[in-house]
Design a protein around this motif. Structure first.
Motif, PDB file in Angstrom:
ATOM      1  N   PRO A  59      46.785  37.153  45.289  1.00  0.00           N
ATOM      2  CA  PRO A  59      45.847  38.248  45.049  1.00  0.00           C
ATOM      3  C   PRO A  59      45.802  38.676  43.587  1.00  0.00           C
ATOM      4  O   PRO A  59      44.735  38.995  43.061  1.00  0.00           O
ATOM      5  CB  PRO A  59      46.376  39.368  45.950  1.00  0.00           C
ATOM      6  CG  PRO A  59      47.046  38.641  47.079  1.00  0.00           C
ATOM      7  CD  PRO A  59      47.686  37.442  46.424  1.00  0.00           C
TER       8      PRO A  59
ATOM      9  N   ASP B  77      40.927  38.880  51.037  1.00  0.00           N
ATOM     10  CA  ASP B  77      40.635  40.309  50.995  1.00  0.00           C
ATOM     11  C   ASP B  77      40.501  40.782  49.550  1.00  0.00           C
ATOM     12  O   ASP B  77      39.612  41.568  49.214  1.00  0.00           O
ATOM     13  CB  ASP B  77      41.738  41.099  51.692  1.00  0.00           C
ATOM     14  CG  ASP B  77      41.751  40.882  53.201  1.00  0.00           C
ATOM     15  OD1 ASP B  77      40.808  40.253  53.713  1.00  0.00           O
ATOM     16  OD2 ASP B  77      42.707  41.339  53.852  1.00  0.00           O
ATOM     17  N   GLN B  78      41.403  40.292  48.695  1.00  0.00           N
ATOM     18  CA  GLN B  78      41.346  40.677  47.287  1.00  0.00           C
ATOM     19  C   GLN B  78      40.057  40.196  46.639  1.00  0.00           C
ATOM     20  O   GLN B  78      39.412  40.919  45.872  1.00  0.00           O
ATOM     21  CB  GLN B  78      42.542  40.094  46.538  1.00  0.00           C
ATOM     22  CG  GLN B  78      42.700  40.624  45.124  1.00  0.00           C
ATOM     23  CD  GLN B  78      43.173  42.060  45.113  1.00  0.00           C
ATOM     24  OE1 GLN B  78      44.202  42.389  45.695  1.00  0.00           O
ATOM     25  NE2 GLN B  78      42.433  42.932  44.442  1.00  0.00           N
TER      26      GLN B  78
ATOM     27  N   PRO C  20      38.916  44.627  52.575  1.00  0.00           N
ATOM     28  CA  PRO C  20      39.134  45.950  51.987  1.00  0.00           C
ATOM     29  C   PRO C  20      37.881  46.808  52.087  1.00  0.00           C
ATOM     30  O   PRO C  20      36.756  46.306  52.018  1.00  0.00           O
ATOM     31  CB  PRO C  20      39.470  45.622  50.521  1.00  0.00           C
ATOM     32  CG  PRO C  20      39.944  44.214  50.540  1.00  0.00           C
ATOM     33  CD  PRO C  20      39.169  43.550  51.624  1.00  0.00           C
TER      34      PRO C  20
ATOM     35  N   ALA D  90      42.423  38.752  41.323  1.00  0.00           N
ATOM     36  CA  ALA D  90      41.934  39.994  40.712  1.00  0.00           C
ATOM     37  C   ALA D  90      41.757  39.826  39.211  1.00  0.00           C
ATOM     38  O   ALA D  90      40.719  40.221  38.649  1.00  0.00           O
ATOM     39  CB  ALA D  90      42.906  41.140  41.012  1.00  0.00           C
TER      40      ALA D  90
ATOM     41  N   GLY E  78      43.626  49.132  52.437  1.00  0.00           N
ATOM     42  CA  GLY E  78      43.147  48.536  51.196  1.00  0.00           C
ATOM     43  C   GLY E  78      43.916  48.941  49.961  1.00  0.00           C
ATOM     44  O   GLY E  78      43.600  48.488  48.859  1.00  0.00           O
TER      45      GLY E  78
ATOM     46  N   ALA F   5      45.334  37.653  52.574  1.00  0.00           N
ATOM     47  CA  ALA F   5      45.440  38.688  51.545  1.00  0.00           C
ATOM     48  C   ALA F   5      44.651  38.307  50.298  1.00  0.00           C
ATOM     49  O   ALA F   5      44.065  39.163  49.629  1.00  0.00           O
ATOM     50  CB  ALA F   5      46.901  38.930  51.188  1.00  0.00           C
TER      51      ALA F   5
ATOM     52  N   THR G  38      46.507  46.112  43.119  1.00  0.00           N
ATOM     53  CA  THR G  38      46.497  44.827  42.429  1.00  0.00           C
ATOM     54  C   THR G  38      45.359  44.753  41.429  1.00  0.00           C
ATOM     55  O   THR G  38      45.521  44.269  40.300  1.00  0.00           O
ATOM     56  CB  THR G  38      46.379  43.678  43.443  1.00  0.00           C
ATOM     57  OG1 THR G  38      47.491  43.717  44.337  1.00  0.00           O
ATOM     58  CG2 THR G  38      46.365  42.325  42.747  1.00  0.00           C
TER      59      THR G  38
ATOM     60  N   ALA H 261      45.468  46.025  47.783  1.00  0.00           N
ATOM     61  CA  ALA H 261      44.455  45.300  47.014  1.00  0.00           C
ATOM     62  C   ALA H 261      43.929  46.161  45.868  1.00  0.00           C
ATOM     63  O   ALA H 261      43.658  45.656  44.763  1.00  0.00           O
ATOM     64  CB  ALA H 261      43.307  44.871  47.933  1.00  0.00           C
TER      65      ALA H 261
END
Length: 266
Positions: A114, A150-151, A167, A118, A189, A147, A195, A192
């Motif tokens: 993640p 989601d990020q 998220p 990001a 969330g 994960a 992050t 995330a």
């Protein structure tokens, strides 16, 4: 977003490619739209006939896996530099914009964390904001951990494809060192969100968050914000457009102190 037909210059889309999605058909249509609107096409993925339009080469095609096999260093940083270079070239050549479709499972063949996602996508969003490019990042759902997916969704303004859980927030560039945050930052969330904030404070002394479209931040989300702000010495986060409820909760949690470099601006 149900298809890529409506993407425009300045859009940055996360495409969650499912096992039943016809990636080749969508890619051909995306390239065809580029020819229709006067865009230069950059495809980062498998260089075979699927990436051609009517049997003729369409724009620039790169395959990170093949580049690595040839001895080149090709990673997310190389993708960012390639997009920057080709966008400048497209502008000089008279194209409307650079149209990019990137298979992220080819950029990260072993998946990505993640944090890596990001850092990369927020950097790419800065380039897209200038309006000189439209970028679609295709994340095959079988190639990345939940994960990580989601990020990826959280740091794109737009999304194509679905997942059972994603998220509830979106974070994307709104100017130099300024980021729009929308949706809901709750317990699910918060990790995330933290992050993404870590990626921003690592690169800028002051990060501005515009929160006029932020519906809710719970205790976990506020803790993530406070921890990110004090995680790197000398950094500051300015949070704009918060409502009275946010301000009251922030103070009740004890975060309205000099030790936590977060400013709640009007």
């Amino acid at each position: 977003m149900s298809t890529l037909d409506s993407v425009e210059a300045g859009d940055h889309v996360c495409w969650l490619v499912g096992p039943d999605d016809d990636f080749a058909v969508t890619a051909r249509a995306f390239a065809a739209d580029g020819a229709l609107f006067g865009d230069k096409v950059l495809v980062i993925g498998t260089p075979d006939t699927r990436w051609s339009l009517g049997g003729a080469a369409q724009g620039v095609v790169l395959d990170p896996v093949a580049e690595r096999a040839g001895g080149s260093v090709w990673d997310a940083a190389a993708l960012l530099e390639t997009v920057r270079r080709e966008a400048d070239t497209a502008c000089r050549q008279g194209f409307r914009a650079l149209r990019v479709l990137a298979r992220m499972d080819r950029v990260w063949p072993d998946g990505a964390s993640p944090r890596e996602i990001a850092r990369h996508e927020l950097g790419l969003d800065d380039l897209v904001l200038a309006g000189a490019a439209v970028v679609v990042c295709a994340y095959h759902q079988v190639g990345f951990r939940p994960a990580a997916l989601d990020q990826a969704v959280g740091v794109h303004p737009q999304q194509l494809g679905t997942r059972a859980e994603v998220p509830g927030f979106r974070m994307y560039s709104a100017g130099t060192d300024c980021w729009s945050v929308s949706g809901v930052v709750d317990f699910e969330g918060a990790e995330a969100f933290r992050t993404a904030l870590d990626a921003l404070v690592a690169r800028s002394a002051t990060v501005r968050l515009r929160c006029q479209d932020l519906e809710l931040v719970d205790v976990a989300g506020m803790r993530a914000l406070a921890d990110a702000a004090r995680g790197v010495p000398g950094r500051r986060i300015v949070v704009e457009n918060t409502d009275e409820t946010f301000r009251r909760c922030w103070s009740l949690l004890g975060y309205d102190v000099p030790q936590i470099p977060v400013e709640l601006a009007p």
